[in-house]
Write a protein that holds these residues in place. Structure first.
Motif, PDB file in Angstrom:
ATOM      1  N   ALA A 150       0.753  -1.174   0.055  1.00 33.95           N
ATOM      2  CA  ALA A 150       0.178   0.159  -0.082  1.00 33.95           C
ATOM      3  C   ALA A 150       0.844   1.073  -0.069  1.00 33.95           C
ATOM      4  O   ALA A 150       2.011   1.242   0.358  1.00 33.95           O
ATOM      5  N   GLY A 151       0.140   2.369  -0.477  1.00 34.63           N
ATOM      6  CA  GLY A 151       0.932   3.680  -0.348  1.00 34.63           C
ATOM      7  C   GLY A 151       1.963   3.637  -1.480  1.00 34.63           C
ATOM      8  O   GLY A 151       2.481   2.991  -2.054  1.00 34.63           O
ATOM      9  N   LEU A 152       2.240   5.031  -1.819  1.00 34.16           N
ATOM     10  CA  LEU A 152       3.233   5.306  -2.826  1.00 34.16           C
ATOM     11  C   LEU A 152       4.202   6.203  -2.304  1.00 34.16           C
ATOM     12  O   LEU A 152       4.075   6.775  -1.316  1.00 34.16           O
ATOM     13  N   GLY A 153       5.136   6.134  -2.971  1.00 38.58           N
ATOM     14  CA  GLY A 153       6.708   6.736  -2.472  1.00 38.58           C
ATOM     15  C   GLY A 153       7.001   6.031  -1.108  1.00 38.58           C
ATOM     16  O   GLY A 153       6.540   5.231  -0.608  1.00 38.58           O
ATOM     17  N   VAL A 154       8.097   6.947  -0.906  1.00 41.78           N
ATOM     18  CA  VAL A 154       8.693   6.673   0.435  1.00 41.78           C
ATOM     19  C   VAL A 154       8.832   7.658   1.777  1.00 41.78           C
ATOM     20  O   VAL A 154       9.060   9.096   1.103  1.00 41.78           O
ATOM     21  N   SER A 155       8.337   7.572   2.694  1.00 40.06           N
ATOM     22  CA  SER A 155       8.414   8.597   3.862  1.00 40.06           C
ATOM     23  C   SER A 155       9.760   8.826   4.142  1.00 40.06           C
ATOM     24  O   SER A 155      10.508   7.987   4.461  1.00 40.06           O
ATOM     25  N   PRO A 156      10.109  10.191   4.481  1.00 38.67           N
ATOM     26  CA  PRO A 156      11.496  10.620   5.069  1.00 38.67           C
ATOM     27  C   PRO A 156      11.426   9.999   6.449  1.00 38.67           C
ATOM     28  O   PRO A 156      10.387   9.802   7.050  1.00 38.67           O
ATOM     29  N   ASP A 157      12.588   9.231   6.926  1.00 43.99           N
ATOM     30  CA  ASP A 157      12.712   8.697   8.168  1.00 43.99           C
ATOM     31  C   ASP A 157      13.307   9.648   9.049  1.00 43.99           C
ATOM     32  O   ASP A 157      13.898   9.220  10.326  1.00 43.99           O
ATOM     33  N   LYS A 158      13.450  10.932   8.731  1.00 42.00           N
ATOM     34  CA  LYS A 158      14.177  11.925   9.804  1.00 42.00           C
ATOM     35  C   LYS A 158      13.411  13.129  10.075  1.00 42.00           C
ATOM     36  O   LYS A 158      12.266  13.220   9.110  1.00 42.00           O
ATOM     37  N   PRO A 159      13.510  13.697  11.170  1.00 43.91           N
ATOM     38  CA  PRO A 159      12.333  14.816  11.485  1.00 43.91           C
ATOM     39  C   PRO A 159      12.498  15.982  10.430  1.00 43.91           C
ATOM     40  O   PRO A 159      13.280  16.090  10.017  1.00 43.91           O
ATOM     41  N   ASP A 160      11.337  16.581  10.261  1.00 43.29           N
ATOM     42  CA  ASP A 160      11.087  17.424   9.240  1.00 43.29           C
ATOM     43  C   ASP A 160      11.937  18.521   9.439  1.00 43.29           C
ATOM     44  O   ASP A 160      11.590  19.434  10.474  1.00 43.29           O
ATOM     45  N   PRO A 161      12.884  19.049   8.954  1.00 40.89           N
ATOM     46  CA  PRO A 161      13.935  20.200   9.326  1.00 40.89           C
ATOM     47  C   PRO A 161      13.476  21.516   8.801  1.00 40.89           C
ATOM     48  O   PRO A 161      13.671  22.729   9.311  1.00 40.89           O
ATOM     49  N   ASP A 162      12.200  21.515   8.039  1.00 50.09           N
ATOM     50  CA  ASP A 162      11.680  22.865   7.814  1.00 50.09           C
ATOM     51  C   ASP A 162      10.703  23.372   8.810  1.00 50.09           C
ATOM     52  O   ASP A 162      10.283  22.728   9.727  1.00 50.09           O
ATOM     53  N   HIS A 163      10.273  24.649   8.609  1.00 50.10           N
ATOM     54  CA  HIS A 163       9.476  25.118   9.588  1.00 50.10           C
ATOM     55  C   HIS A 163       8.206  25.607   9.129  1.00 50.10           C
ATOM     56  O   HIS A 163       8.184  26.076   7.626  1.00 50.10           O
ATOM     57  N   TYR A 164       7.282  25.872   9.556  1.00 45.00           N
ATOM     58  CA  TYR A 164       5.847  26.184   9.042  1.00 45.00           C
ATOM     59  C   TYR A 164       5.272  27.432   9.874  1.00 45.00           C
ATOM     60  O   TYR A 164       5.344  27.417  11.032  1.00 45.00           O
ATOM     61  N   ALA A 165       4.856  28.198   9.074  1.00 45.91           N
ATOM     62  CA  ALA A 165       4.125  29.431   9.657  1.00 45.91           C
ATOM     63  C   ALA A 165       2.644  29.122   9.872  1.00 45.91           C
ATOM     64  O   ALA A 165       2.010  28.572   8.964  1.00 45.91           O
ATOM     65  N   ALA A 166       1.992  30.310  10.656  1.00 49.60           N
ATOM     66  CA  ALA A 166       0.286  29.988  10.625  1.00 49.60           C
ATOM     67  C   ALA A 166       0.041  31.360  11.208  1.00 49.60           C
ATOM     68  O   ALA A 166       0.806  32.309  11.499  1.00 49.60           O
ATOM     69  N   ARG A 167      -1.172  31.816  10.453  1.00 48.52           N
ATOM     70  CA  ARG A 167      -1.632  33.296  10.579  1.00 48.52           C
ATOM     71  C   ARG A 167      -3.216  33.093  10.689  1.00 48.52           C
ATOM     72  O   ARG A 167      -3.704  32.489   9.808  1.00 48.52           O
ATOM     73  N   TYR A 168      -3.949  33.903  11.630  1.00 48.71           N
ATOM     74  CA  TYR A 168      -5.255  34.292  11.368  1.00 48.71           C
ATOM     75  C   TYR A 168      -5.362  35.364  10.564  1.00 48.71           C
ATOM     76  O   TYR A 168      -4.443  36.414  11.007  1.00 48.71           O
ATOM     77  N   ALA A 169      -6.460  35.388   9.778  1.00 50.17           N
ATOM     78  CA  ALA A 169      -6.648  36.734   8.933  1.00 50.17           C
ATOM     79  C   ALA A 169      -8.099  36.762   9.012  1.00 50.17           C
ATOM     80  O   ALA A 169      -9.012  36.154   8.974  1.00 50.17           O
ATOM     81  N   HIS A 170      -8.493  38.121   8.811  1.00 51.35           N
ATOM     82  CA  HIS A 170      -9.928  38.713   8.693  1.00 51.35           C
ATOM     83  C   HIS A 170     -10.259  39.393   7.485  1.00 51.35           C
ATOM     84  O   HIS A 170      -9.205  40.090   7.240  1.00 51.35           O
TER      85      HIS A 170
END
Lengths: 997, 192, 98
Positions: A150-170
């Motif tokens: 099942a599934g396609l591709g290979v998951s990375p086995d290391k922690p994600d080094p990227d960071h992600y931002a979030a924002r509320y907007a109106h």
């Protein structure tokens, strides 16, 4: 050097800016602005993947987010290996590395393709039918194998080094989709001065204007108009324009989730750039302008690489300057594919033939195609595509049967018509309606303050679309409270026709046939599979969907749903609306976990709360334990000590001399007002009216059901002021519980509650020498036993700092709790520590605190109680005011079950072998020889090695426990049964003399 | 009303005060996040009838309208609830002592050390706070002087707009590390 | 995330600031100690759980900290109206489904 299929002069990319990339370890050159798909096509590469189930070779179906086939793995480094990226939306950057998925050993030769030959075994419902017995094989054989496949591709086995931002907007108006409709709506709304957010999933705005070469707006080519309009919007202060941003979820009250891909298109994004940014937008009005998605034709081998949507071929040509073949065939059931043939022909590509299912259509595009000398076949069908790793021919037959003719081609451009993208409308809980004439579902009943415009609303023609969208944008802003704008509506000068088409299997793939005519490419569902599902008893489209997995892949059936529905309806002999449409759910396209998590990872996953003395404890070797969000010093090992040695030493030192303990995390509530004592009377079981100011009392709080909710020592500072302490974990809920009763049941009381947990750092000084340690630092408080007896509180100063000094004990020793304003906590601790050193005092942590209180039989709420323990069960009946007529829990305590005999009661346990330490949670039985399952009469709640007692000690809840004093009970454990004796709960200083010792 | 632990003038501290995160600051494009110096604070609770007397004693009129504040002479009163105000004094005067003189019904509790204040300033200040705060922070919805208890990520905060491009964020001491770190991370994204 | 109108703050605020506090209009008896087992059972354990309109208590815990009452439709998950604690159950509901 130009790639082989890049047409000079075609497209909008600057051919000078090249970018090299690799696909399956082979190097290629593309152009900046390419997608991975357009760059591969420019190099003549169509074969990019293997299908999920049958491992059939697959190419590009589309040029957008609906792509079901071209899923690849993008590899930046060891930790950044993103699987299942649609090559049609992945923008090219120099150095991009991509690999194909679901093939072994190679894309061209894939062993798994045996599934294709063996496909009769893998028919619809295959999993449900095949892996049924023997039952044991599920765990050992089927599940592991299915999981591996099942599934396609290979998951990375290391922690994600990227960071992600979030924002509320109106905003007042949120416009979803940046094609002609979205842009027109945004212009109209923005001109009113309202706050507008315009979002589109592509890198460039324009939507279908990217390929619709015939469009003209305000005298300009449609795409150029779009760019100018977006530039104008970007320059406005009240507008936020978001490209590469997908509206993935439409939630209640116009709350819409957008994911902006910030840096996936960059060669080496700076560390400061988030990879993605989650926008949680609250809009007063939403304009949905998500366009339409072209459908493929359902015929045999319609999945061969090179067979693609006509609009995709146009996009590759008109936007990217790429020809998808040199000799293309066209298979259509509507007008729009003609435009693709015309554009390609004009660019120098041979168009072998147009095959049109319709009998006798007419119109300007047909005339134009004919004028260009393109062969047109009406009333005919493509019944099969030839070739394997790439399409090589199309077999054409009159649609009602007859002689076949095979035409060599290297690409087939197909169009069965356009499906309005009602996904977000449907997510908003709007109800779609089926238009019988145009055979499409369009927005029907709205559930929220939104409006659909353009192709997603079933509006045909650019002129009507822009008119509708502009009016809707202006109205949305007005409805959201904005003024009237003064803008000028864009004028459409020329447009193309997208109407009509067909649904379901094309001739040659209809009822009775078993060819592989794919409906859902990503999940390998054919027209035959859908018919089989109906034959096997599925009646609702929801069941057909689950049985066949049609539309259940990550593309959510963007191209397949309508075909699947039409085939099921035909087989059921019912009109389409009676078979129903499956519900669209978020996310519209896959969303990364990173973007959902946003900032909440690492140190920001959950707050880590530290007390004022944390730094001192850390620098003195403390080992910390997590208590809720708090870090608490657990024990203070000296060099060479393990936990047991440290705790033994700390326990002995406190009883011999003294110890310092950080009790700051205990909840503290200041109860103030003339009715403070009345309120305390109602919230605690104890009597409070007569407690003298300056004295303390141990209080028990119940829920209304009579069970212990919390406990703590309460000091009365003044007639109208109490300093209440709660358990560490109970602090917020006790405050909530007290506020609840005060606000809603006893609002007539003049009293107020303030959390002061964090106002005061609390240093417990416990042990025979505790007074000697504190006294030299205290001013204004008489520390004598007469003036400051056990269970009293005074306000004064310590180290020149205001203090609330409690004389109280959770160890059974003479003890104090020094409250000082938190910012002074560490410095006062240091001063007390310096004094303590003169007497040989130790710092102790929570483990020693636990042992010392257990030696005295003091309970910990939540450890020795579990929400089903009454004060009587816990041996605390003395703390319940017998003369009181009301307190929370008074009625609960009188419930029949709570006064019945044989309730579990808290008692002490001593193991017959003093060296054996029981396990907390271990079950207790009266007769160890009884048959399993044994009757369990209680369990161990607290258990420790007590160095002070020279033996193990334990507390336990045992049925009828207090009547069992001296009885032998048994604790069966995996390694044998432990004999225990029931005892009282106090193991040290039963008479309590040490409190003044 | 009973006096709270009134400050006696007897002794000055012989130990140093160590405010949480003292002096910490982070600058990013368009926004600066910094820990503010200690201030005197009380949580004031009172019924309508006591407001005039308390306002007089405090030297600042307690605002009656939700989501508003009033500032005078370095002292700010923030409306937190219909009978609840946060009084912040940055002029070194003790509002607890002022309230102790008022006989009208009320509760004043000292919380100077409970809270830590963080300023978020610059053109991207609102966007920074909106990384974790779900309220509409446009000037129309949250004008200068607006104040409210609310949420920032997983922490409760009290938010006040001190200028068009400046906010004061108050949180509990032990949560200040979390709140400051979240605001710092948000600041680095805010200008993008 | 829902928007909930707080009757004390007099505006709609994000759901994150609120906490549900169970069914509304269940008053604790002033003489609870004398209540029969049946009455206590009704008061403490029995809740309505209707399909449709429900009267609930909410607390604007991360806002003004007040408890208040709300009428919510469990079918549509829409708030019909909110009102202050202590106010009577509204007789007429604006725009509720039957």
């Amino acid at each position: 050097m130009n790639a082989a299929f890049r047409i000079p002069g075609a497209g909008r990319l600057s051919q000078a800016k090249t970018a090299s990339f690799s696909f399956d370890d082979k190097s290629y050159t593309g152009i900046e602005g390419d997608t991975l798909a357009s760059a591969l096509l420019a190099n003549g590469v169509h074969l990019v993947g293997r299908s999920f189930k049958y491992h059939r070779p697959r190419g590009f179906l589309s040029a957008g987010a609906e792509e079901p086939n071209a899923l690849v793995q993008i590899v930046r480094d060891d930790a950044r290996k993103t699987p299942n990226v649609r090559a049609t939306v992945q923008e090219l950057y120099d150095g991009l590395t991509a690999n194909s998925q679901n093939r072994w050993p190679s894309l061209a030769f894939d062993v798994g393709a045996v599934n294709d030959i063996a496909s009769p075994l893998f028919s619809a419902g295959f999993y449900y039918k095949t892996f049924m017995w023997p039952k044991s094989a599920w765990k050992n054989l089927y599940e592991p194998k299915i999981r591996a496949a099942a599934g396609l591709g290979v998951s990375p086995d290391k922690p994600d080094p990227d960071h992600y931002a979030a924002r509320y907007a109106h905003c007042e108006v949120l416009v979803l989709g940046g094609g002609a409709a979205g842009i027109a709506a945004a212009l109209a709304a923005a001109e009113t001065g309202a706050r507008v957010i315009l979002a589109d999933e592509q890198a460039e705005f324009g939507g279908s204007l990217r390929f619709e070469s015939g469009a003209k707006i305000d005298g300009e080519n449609g795409y150029s108009w779009a760019q100018a309009a977006v530039a104008k919007l970007k320059a406005m202060d009240n507008v936020r324009v978001l490209s590469r941003t997908t509206a993935f979820g439409y939630y209640a009250q116009n709350f819409v989730g957008l994911v902006e891909r910030v840096s996936d298109h960059l060669k080496s994004p700076g560390r400061e750039l988030a990879r993605e940014r989650l926008w949680q937008v609250r809009a007063r009005r939403v304009v949905i302008a998500t366009g339409a998605i072209e459908r493929h034709m359902v015929f045999a081998n319609n999945d061969r690489p090179g067979v693609m949507l006509a609009s995709a071929a146009r996009t590759y040509l008109n936007h990217f300057g790429v020809a998808v073949g040199r000799n293309v065939g066209v298979y259509t059931a509507n007008d729009s594919a003609y435009a693709a043939a015309i554009d390609l022909k004009k660019a120098g590509v041979n168009v072998a033939a147009i095959v049109d299912l319709r009998d006798n259509p007419s119109g300007p595009v047909i005339d134009e195609a004919r004028a260009l000398g393109i062969e047109i076949n009406f009333g005919r069908a493509v019944v099969s595509a030839g070739g394997k790793l790439r399409v090589s021919s199309m077999t054409v037959q009159p649609k009602n049967g007859g002689g076949e003719r095979t035409i060599p081609v290297d690409a087939i451009l197909m169009s069965a018509g356009w499906t309005p993208s009602v996904h977000l409308f449907s997510q908003s809980r709007g109800k779609v309606a089926f238009n019988d004439e145009t055979k499409r579902f369009v927005p029907g009943t709205y559930a929220q303050d939104c409006v659909s415009v353009g192709a997603c609303n079933g509006t045909d023609g650019l002129s009507a679309t822009v008119d509708e969208a502009y009016a809707a944008g202006a109205k949305a802003a007005k409805d959201a409270g904005a003024k009237t704008g003064k803008g000028i509506k864009p004028k459409v000068d020329a447009s193309e026709s997208w109407s009509r088409g067909m649904l379901g299997a094309a001739p040659g793939a209809g009822p009775g046939t078993t060819v592989k005519a794919f409906v859902d490419f990503q999940n390998d569902v054919t027209a035959k599979d859908i018919r089989q599902a109906v034959h096997e008893g599925m009646r609702s489209i929801e069941h057909v969907k689950r049985f066949t997995t049609n539309g259940m892949a990550t593309d959510q059936g963007k191209t397949s749903n309508m075909h699947g529905l039409a085939i099921a309806a035909e087989e059921l002999g019912k009109p389409i609306p009676q078979v129903g449409l499956t519900t669209f759910r978020a996310p519209y396209t896959p969303v990364t976990f990173g973007s959902i998590v946003g900032h909440a990872r690492g140190a920001l996953f959950d707050p880590t709360r530290r007390t004022a003395t944390h730094g001192w404890a850390a620098s003195h070797g403390a080992v910390f334990e997590d208590v809720g969000q708090w870090k608490r010093a657990w024990y203070f090992p000296k060099a060479g000590e393990d936990m047991h040695a440290a705790v033994d030493r700390e326990c002995v030192t406190v009883r011999k001399t003294a110890g310092l303990f950080d009790a700051s995390t205990l909840g503290k509530i200041e109860v103030v007002g003339p009715d403070a004592a009345k309120f305390m009377e109602l919230l605690y079981t104890n009597p409070w009216e007569k407690l003298e100011p300056g004295r303390c009392r141990y209080g028990i709080m119940l829920r209304e059901d009579g069970f212990i909710y919390d406990d703590g020592v309460v000091g009365r500072l003044a007639p109208d002021r109490f300093h209440v302490t709660t358990t560490t974990g109970g602090a917020p809920r006790v405050m909530h519980h007290m506020e609840d009763y005060l606000q809603t049941e006893f609002p007539h009381l003049n009293v107020w509650l303030t959390s002061i947990t964090e106002q005061w750092a609390v240093i417990a000084v416990q042990g025979p020498k505790s007074r000697d340690i504190i006294a030299p630092l205290v001013e204004g408080i008489d520390m004598s036993d007469e003036a400051l007896p056990h269970m009293s509180v005074r306000e004064g100063r310590i180290c020149g700092v205001p203090t609330r000094l409690f004389r109280m004990s959770f160890t059974g020793e003479r003890g104090f709790e020094v409250n000082v304003p938190a910012d002074y906590g560490e410095a006062v601790w240091e001063a007390l520590w310096a004094e303590g050193q003169k007497h040989g005092a130790a710092a102790y942590g929570t483990e020693t605190m636990h042992v010392l209180r257990a030696e005295k039989g003091y309970i910990i709420v939540g450890q020795d109680t579990d929400g089903t323990v009454t004060p009587n069960d816990a041996g605390l009946d003395w703390a319940v005011g017998k003369k009181k007529t009301d307190f929370v829990g008074i009625r609960g305590l009188a419930r029949p079950d709570l006064v019945a005999k044989g309730r579990k009661q808290l008692v002490g346990l001593k193991t017959k072998d003093p060296k054996v330490v029981l396990e907390e949670g271990a079950q207790i039985v009266a007769d160890p020889k009884q048959a399993i399952p044994m009757k369990m009469i209680g369990h161990v709640t607290s258990s420790y090695w007590s160095e002070n007692c020279g033996r193990s000690i334990a507390l336990a809840l045992v049925a009828g426990g207090r009547d069992r004093m001296g009885e032998t009970l048994y604790v069966p454990m995996p390694n044998g049964t432990i004999e225990v004796e029931v005892t009282g709960m106090v193991f040290v200083d039963e008479k309590g003399e040490r409190l003044n010792g | 009303m009973a006096k709270a632990a009134a400050k006696t003038n007897a002794a000055s501290p012989s130990v140093e005060r160590r405010p949480a995160l003292a002096g910490r600051a982070v600058s990013a494009a368009g926004v600066k996040v910094e820990i503010l110096p200690p201030a005197e604070r009380i949580s004031l609770r009172a019924p309508q009838a006591s407001l005039a007397a308390l306002s007089k004693a405090l030297g600042v009129t307690l605002p009656a309208k939700p989501k508003t504040s009033a500032t005078k002479g370095g002292r700010t009163a923030l409306w937190l609830g219909p009978d609840e105000w946060l009084i912040i004094d940055e002029a070194g005067k003790d509002p607890l002592a002022d309230c102790a003189k008022v006989s009208a019904l009320h509760s004043a509790v000292g919380i100077s050390h409970r809270n830590v204040a963080i300023s978020v300033t610059g053109p991207a200040a609102a966007v920074t706070v909106n990384a974790g705060c779900p309220q509409d922070l446009s000037l129309d919805a949250f004008p200068v002087g607006a104040a409210s208890r609310t949420i920032l990520g997983k922490s409760e905060i009290v938010l006040m707009r001190t200028a068009a491009d400046a906010f004061r964020v108050e949180c509990w001491r032990s949560l200040s590390d979390y709140v400051f770190t979240l605001l710092s991370e948000a600041a680095s994204d805010a200008a993008n | 995330m829902l928007l909930i109108r707080c009757p004390y703050c007099e505006e709609e605020r994000p759901e994150l600031e609120f906490r549900n506090a169970g069914e509304a209009h269940i008053a604790r008896s002033a003489n609870i100690a004398a209540e029969s087992d049946d009455d206590f059972e009704k008061f403490f354990f029995i809740r309505a759980n209707p399909k449709g309109v429900i009267y609930e208590r909410w607390r604007h815990i991360h806002g003004c900290a007040r408890f208040f009452n709300a009428v919510r439709d469990t079918v549509t998950d829409k708030f019909v109206m909110t009102y202050k604690a202590g106010e009577p159950k509204p007789e007429k509901l604006p725009g509720a489904s039957k």
